[in-house]
Design an enzyme around this catalytic site. Structure first.
Site, PDB file in Angstrom:
ATOM      1  N   GLU A 181       1.067  -1.082   0.034  1.00  0.00           N
ATOM      2  CA  GLU A 181       0.129  -0.049  -0.045  1.00  0.00           C
ATOM      3  C   GLU A 181       0.930   1.320   0.048  1.00  0.00           C
ATOM      4  OE1 GLU A 181      -3.336   0.339  -0.472  1.00  0.00           O
ATOM      5  OE2 GLU A 181      -2.608   2.457  -0.364  1.00  0.00           O
ATOM      6  N   GLU A 198       6.936 -10.962  -7.587  1.00  0.00           N
ATOM      7  CA  GLU A 198       7.369 -11.868  -6.439  1.00  0.00           C
ATOM      8  C   GLU A 198       6.281 -12.752  -6.073  1.00  0.00           C
ATOM      9  OE1 GLU A 198       6.386  -8.463  -6.915  1.00  0.00           O
ATOM     10  OE2 GLU A 198       5.009  -7.972  -5.252  1.00  0.00           O
ATOM     11  N   CYS A 248       4.369  -2.661  -8.409  1.00  0.00           N
ATOM     12  CA  CYS A 248       2.789  -2.221  -7.956  1.00  0.00           C
ATOM     13  C   CYS A 248       2.840  -0.949  -7.232  1.00  0.00           C
ATOM     14  CB  CYS A 248       2.209  -3.241  -7.311  1.00  0.00           C
ATOM     15  SG  CYS A 248       0.396  -3.165  -7.482  1.00  0.00           S
ATOM     16  N   ARG A 298      -3.510   5.250  -9.670  1.00  0.00           N
ATOM     17  CA  ARG A 298      -3.292   4.273  -8.620  1.00  0.00           C
ATOM     18  C   ARG A 298      -5.015   3.593  -8.866  1.00  0.00           C
ATOM     19  NH1 ARG A 298      -4.328   6.203  -3.208  1.00  0.00           N
ATOM     20  NH2 ARG A 298      -3.903   4.006  -2.683  1.00  0.00           N
ATOM     21  N   HIS A 317       2.880  -8.094 -10.089  1.00  0.00           N
ATOM     22  CA  HIS A 317       3.715  -8.626  -8.729  1.00  0.00           C
ATOM     23  C   HIS A 317       4.663  -9.826  -9.193  1.00  0.00           C
ATOM     24  CE1 HIS A 317       1.766  -6.322  -5.644  1.00  0.00           C
ATOM     25  NE2 HIS A 317       0.609  -6.429  -6.426  1.00  0.00           N
TER      26      HIS A 317
HETATM   27  N1  GLN Z   1      -3.367   0.139  -4.792  1.00  0.00           N
HETATM   28  C1  GLN Z   1      -1.970   0.117  -3.853  1.00  0.00           C
HETATM   29  C2  GLN Z   1      -1.659   1.339  -3.873  1.00  0.00           C
HETATM   30  O1  GLN Z   1      -2.046   2.409  -4.118  1.00  0.00           O
HETATM   31  C3  GLN Z   1      -1.155  -0.675  -4.864  1.00  0.00           C
HETATM   32  C4  GLN Z   1      -1.619  -2.209  -4.935  1.00  0.00           C
HETATM   33  C5  GLN Z   1      -0.396  -3.167  -4.702  1.00  0.00           C
HETATM   34  O2  GLN Z   1       0.844  -3.004  -4.437  1.00  0.00           O
HETATM   35  N2  GLN Z   1      -0.803  -4.338  -4.914  1.00  0.00           N
HETATM   36  O3  GLN Z   1      -0.511   1.435  -3.023  1.00  0.00           O
END
Ligand code: GLN
Length: 200
Positions: A49, A181, A80, A109, A179
């Site tokens: 996040e 990972e 991400c 985002r 991702h």
């Molecule tokens: N929506 C998330 C953000 O704004 C990112 C999502 C994620 O890393 N899976 O940080």
């Protein structure tokens, strides 16, 4: 000397990135303090996040040192939320949401729509030969605009998001919306390690 890869370990997919880099036989360690940041040659910013990671980075006195290292060409790989953190500009961020910046990109985002919380598809990534990469998107951002120094590494090839940029690089920085990972395919991490070693 082989480089030490750090993983910013404040929140998110930290263990998964550590596992991926370690499986390549590379040195990897968690970064939670300015001293730990000093001890690494490159930094992975994990998915998670972005608002939380940015807030914790300020609390842990890491935000400005990370910005300084980025300005001094430390190689970084953001997946991400990590992509959001390396973007110079964000759309649909929270009020006053800060990033580390460094890449001349505008990132939206949760771009794929809140109803599409997660999906998976295959993407061709520049610099990765062979099969396409299985890309896992979770409340993912995409890159909506790029500056002249940015190289696009991958776009979505089908569906409603067709053509959207989901991986890119600029100088020592590399980002992807998905991702790597969370899969067993370590080719994105390999690509990053090659870039850290100046081999690609
Ligand atoms: N929506 C998330 C953000 O704004 C990112 C999502 C994620 O890393 N899976 O940080």
């Amino acid at each position: 000397m082989s480089p030490v890869i750090g993983v910013l370990a404040l929140q998110g997919d930290v263990a998964e990135h550590i596992r991926a880099v370690a499986s390549l036989g590379e040195s990897v360690r968690e970064v939670r303090t300015p001293e730990e940041l000093d001890s690494v040659d490159a930094l992975i910013l994990p998915g998670g996040e972005s608002t939380t990671i940015a807030r914790l980075a300020t609390t842990f006195l890491l935000a400005d040192p990370i910005r300084e290292r980025i300005a001094n060409n430390m190689p970084c790989f953001g997946s991400c939320a990590g992509m959001i953190l390396l973007a110079d500009r964000i759309l649909d961020g929270e009020a006053d949401q800060e990033t580390f910046g460094g890449m001349d990109i505008t990132v939206r985002r949760n771009a794929f729509g809140r109803q599409v919380d997660s999906f998976e598809t295959q993407v061709a990534v520049e610099g990765i030969a062979g099969e396409k990469v299985h890309a896992v998107f979770i409340r993912a951002p995409w890159i909506e605009a790029i500056g002249p120094k940015v190289e696009v590494l991958a776009t979505v090839s089908d569906g409603p998001a067709e053509g959207r940029i989901v991986a890119a690089s600029q100088g020592a920085l590399m980002v992807c919306s998905f991702h790597p990972e969370l899969t067993t395919d370590t080719r994105l991490h390999e690509l990053f390690v090659r870039r850290v070693k100046g081999q690609s």
